[in-house]
Design a protein around this motif. Structure first.
Motif, short mmCIF file in Angstrom:
data_model
loop_
_atom_site.label_atom_id
_atom_site.label_comp_id
_atom_site.label_asym_id
_atom_site.label_seq_id
_atom_site.Cartn_x
_atom_site.Cartn_y
_atom_site.Cartn_z
N LYS A 216 0.84 -1.21 0.00
CA LYS A 216 0.00 0.00 0.00
C LYS A 216 0.86 1.25 0.00
N HIS A 217 1.86 1.31 0.88
CA HIS A 217 2.70 2.50 0.99
C HIS A 217 3.55 2.69 -0.27
N ALA A 218 4.09 1.60 -0.80
CA ALA A 218 4.91 1.71 -2.02
C ALA A 218 4.07 2.14 -3.21
N LEU A 219 2.85 1.62 -3.27
CA LEU A 219 1.95 1.99 -4.37
C LEU A 219 1.54 3.45 -4.28
N GLN A 220 1.28 3.92 -3.06
CA GLN A 220 0.94 5.34 -2.90
C GLN A 220 2.09 6.24 -3.32
N GLU A 221 3.29 5.86 -2.97
CA GLU A 221 4.47 6.64 -3.38
C GLU A 221 4.59 6.65 -4.90
N LYS A 222 4.31 5.52 -5.52
CA LYS A 222 4.37 5.42 -6.98
C LYS A 222 3.28 6.26 -7.64
N ALA A 223 2.09 6.28 -7.04
CA ALA A 223 0.94 6.97 -7.63
C ALA A 223 1.02 8.47 -7.47
N GLY A 224 1.70 8.95 -6.44
CA GLY A 224 1.72 10.39 -6.19
C GLY A 224 0.33 10.88 -5.85
N GLU A 225 -0.13 11.91 -6.56
CA GLU A 225 -1.46 12.47 -6.32
C GLU A 225 -2.50 11.96 -7.31
N ASN A 226 -2.14 10.98 -8.12
CA ASN A 226 -3.09 10.47 -9.12
C ASN A 226 -4.28 9.76 -8.48
N TYR A 227 -4.04 9.08 -7.37
CA TYR A 227 -5.12 8.43 -6.63
C TYR A 227 -4.63 8.18 -5.20
N HIS A 228 -5.58 7.85 -4.32
CA HIS A 228 -5.27 7.65 -2.91
C HIS A 228 -5.54 6.18 -2.56
N VAL A 229 -4.54 5.54 -1.98
CA VAL A 229 -4.58 4.10 -1.77
C VAL A 229 -5.00 3.76 -0.34
N TYR A 230 -5.95 2.83 -0.23
CA TYR A 230 -6.39 2.33 1.07
C TYR A 230 -6.30 0.80 1.05
N LEU A 231 -6.15 0.24 2.24
CA LEU A 231 -6.05 -1.22 2.38
C LEU A 231 -7.10 -1.70 3.37
N ALA A 232 -7.79 -2.78 3.01
CA ALA A 232 -8.74 -3.41 3.92
C ALA A 232 -8.60 -4.92 3.81
N MET A 233 -9.09 -5.59 4.84
CA MET A 233 -9.10 -7.06 4.85
C MET A 233 -10.55 -7.53 4.81
N ARG A 234 -10.78 -8.59 4.03
CA ARG A 234 -12.14 -9.13 3.97
C ARG A 234 -12.56 -9.63 5.34
N TYR A 235 -11.64 -10.24 6.06
CA TYR A 235 -11.92 -10.71 7.41
C TYR A 235 -10.86 -10.14 8.34
N GLY A 236 -11.28 -9.66 9.49
CA GLY A 236 -10.31 -9.07 10.41
C GLY A 236 -10.09 -7.60 10.13
N ASN A 237 -8.94 -7.10 10.54
CA ASN A 237 -8.64 -5.67 10.48
C ASN A 237 -7.41 -5.36 9.63
N PRO A 238 -7.38 -4.17 9.00
CA PRO A 238 -8.42 -3.15 8.95
C PRO A 238 -9.63 -3.63 8.15
N SER A 239 -10.81 -3.47 8.68
CA SER A 239 -12.00 -4.02 8.04
C SER A 239 -12.44 -3.17 6.85
#
Length: 340
Positions: free
Chosen positions: A85-108
């Motif tokens: 997630k962090h590496a992808l956000q650095e690669k994307a810059g301001e083109n989009y904002h990256v979030y991470l979630a888990m189908r089960y558990g956290n972050p939900s």
């Protein structure tokens, strides 16, 4: 007036317990196995089987295994997913904002989507991190996403990525994980994918060809979202790119649960058969997993290695998953950019 589009990219992985304690593993397994897309029997039958049989017996054993792979970074799956997630956000810059979630558990998915809602994004791209589509993984994650946003008063533009096993950048990233290994030095190479029950395959079959002879030979409109066909395509393309002839590799499936038939061949049986035939060194890819987890680090790296040695083999070597390697970050950036 032209409105500036703001895109949130939601990466979804399967999940992990909050800790390797039996209580947290029990909570995780209860949520996971009560999903009707995972165990697709009647609600009453599933409740009795999962809550009365599977979880009480499986949770202590799984907790012990999780303790063996837990380190200073915590859960490998969560650690690698956050790094991606962090590496992808650095690669994307301001083109989009990256979030991470888990189908089960956290972050939900629910709590992550609430953060996204408050930011006022005009578009959401949902990217389940499963290369090959399956109802129990991709389907379940997308269903949960839509369930969580169903009450929103204002719905943004939404797009989902159902699979990416055919994407050249993904295949290239998998191939690059082989770079540290001398493929010719191994007696045989396995492409071990997570298994699913055969009935899941048959239920999703819209062409009437599933599990019949040659049904996975070619990808077409009737099977491009068939899990086994996607796995077969992935392995064959990677093997072709790496120059591995068909007689030197086997496509197989691991992690089966219960007594009903799962898609074959089973990885553990393939490993035993290879050892019985005199193989001494095996190399194992696990292309269905983009982040190392219990099923790769322990099931393949420890359990299958022990099984192989018990039958006369010397060593099973696990090729690490894509994790947050530069090639995978670049590949995922391409996949997302093409869909934004």
């Amino acid at each position: 007036m032209k409105i500036q589009q703001q895109t949130a990219v939601l990466l979804i992985n399967l999940g992990t317990p909050d800790s390797p304690s039996t209580m947290d593993v029990r909570r995780y397994l209860t949520e996971f196995l009560n999903d009707p897309r995972v165990i697709d029997i009647s609600a009453l039958g599933r409740a009795v089987l999962v809550n009365g049989v599977i979880v009480p017996f499986r949770a202590p054993r799984s907790a012990k295994l999780y303790k063996e792979i837990w380190d200073e970074n915590g859960s490998p799956l969560l650690f690698h997913s956050l790094a991606l997630k962090h590496a992808l956000q650095e690669k994307a810059g301001e083109n989009y904002h990256v979030y991470l979630a888990m189908r089960y558990g956290n972050p939900s998915i629910k709590t992550t989507l609430e953060t996204i809602r408050k930011k006022g994004f005009t578009r959401i791209l949902v990217v389940p991190l499963y290369p090959q589509y399956a109802s129990s993984t991709t389907g379940s994650s997308i269903e949960k996403f839509f369930s969580c946003i169903s009450h929103w008063e204002t719905l943004p533009e939404i797009k989902t990525v159902q699979s990416f096993y055919q994407h050249p950048a993904y295949l290239e990233a998998v191939c690059q994980t082989a770079a540290p290994y001398n493929l010719a030095s191994y007696d045989h190479i396995l492409f071990s994918f997570h298994g699913i029950p055969e009935r899941h395959i048959r239920k999703s079959d819209i062409a009437g060809v599933c599990l019949k002879d040659s049904c996975c030979e070619q990808i077409h409109a009737g099977n491009y979202l068939c899990y086994k066909a996607g796995c077969t395509y992935t392995a064959r393309m990677v093997a072709k790119h790496l120059g591995i002839p068909p007689d030197r590799y086997t496509i197989c499936f691991q992690s089966r649960l219960g007594k009903t038939p799962w898609i074959k061949p089973y990885s553990d049986q393939v490993i035993k058969n290879l050892a019985d035939k005199g193989a001494k060194k095996l190399l194992v890819f696990s292309p269905a997993f983009v982040a190392d987890c219990l099923e790769t680090v322990h099931e393949i790296g420890v359990e299958y290695d022990e099984l192989f040695q018990e039958h006369g083999g010397e060593k099973v070597t696990l090729v690490p998953s894509l994790n947050a390697t530069p090639a995978w970050v670049e590949a995922l950036h391409k996949i997302i950019s093409e869909n934004c």
